[in-house]
Write an enzyme that holds these catalytic residues in place. Structure first.
Site, PDB file in Angstrom:
ATOM      1  CG  HIS A 207       0.961   5.379   4.183  1.00 23.18           C
ATOM      2  ND1 HIS A 207       0.078   5.261   5.334  1.00 23.18           N
ATOM      3  CD2 HIS A 207       1.766   4.185   4.192  1.00 23.18           C
ATOM      4  CE1 HIS A 207       0.325   4.152   5.809  1.00 23.18           C
ATOM      5  NE2 HIS A 207       1.456   3.455   5.114  1.00 23.18           N
TER       6      HIS A 207
ATOM      7  CG  HIS B 211      -0.303  -0.015   2.453  1.00 22.31           C
ATOM      8  ND1 HIS B 211       0.070  -1.508   2.954  1.00 22.31           N
ATOM      9  CD2 HIS B 211       0.348   0.713   3.521  1.00 22.31           C
ATOM     10  CE1 HIS B 211       0.652  -1.350   4.234  1.00 22.31           C
ATOM     11  NE2 HIS B 211       0.662  -0.018   4.344  1.00 22.31           N
TER      12      HIS B 211
END
Ligand code: AMP
Ligand code: ZN
Length: 138
Positions: free
Chosen positions: A101, A99
């Site tokens: 951010h 992922h």
């Protein structure tokens, strides 16, 4: 992948505040934001981290990061954006579905940048560069 919280978000088995969805990516709000509007971009296809991203995901991730960053900056009236990706425990990764951010930043929001490390001796920067270049060939 079973038992992966972000796969469950992709499959809509658990709720999330999705802000953008494509064939390959999902962008949704972080439940524990550093600043409001803190967004996570994930590939729909499970990969533990950056090293495991398939070619399609890695080649289109840059576009998605740029697209979402512009939207978050504008929507949240941010003064800036940090793009952060933690890979492995040593780098602070807690959820092992890759992922990115996207964190809105504000002047004087109180977050400090890391202190840079100093090179310890003359020539060290050249040694490190050579080590990295050599490892690319092997
Ligand atoms: P990292 O340290 O880079 O692995 O960060 C994982 C991030 O995922 C943390 O910032 C968490 O707040 C966030 N997170 C964990 N579970 C959820 C969830 N169900 N929905 C949204 N964000 C989550
Ligand atoms: Zn997953």
């Amino acid at each position: 992948m079973e038992d992966c919280i972000f796969c469950k978000i992709v499959n809509k088995d658990i709720p999330s505040e999705i802000i953008h969805e494509t064939d390959h990516f999902l962008a949704f709000l972080n439940i524990n934001p550093n600043n409001y509007g803190h967004t996570l971009i994930i590939p729909k296809k499970h990969a533990d981290n950056i090293y495991e991203l398939d070619e399609k995901s890695s080649s289109t991730l840059g576009y998605e990061i740029s697209f979402i960053s512009k939207i978050i900056k504008s929507a949240m009236n941010a003064d800036g954006i940090n793009v952060i990706m933690n890979n492995d425990k040593a780098a602070g990764q807690a959820v092992f579905h890759q992922h990115t951010h996207i964190i809105p930043r504000y002047l004087n929001d109180g977050f400090e940048h890391w202190e840079p490390k100093k090179y310890e001796y003359e020539g060290q920067i050249k040694e490190i560069a050579e080590k990295i270049r050599t490892s690319m060939l092997s």
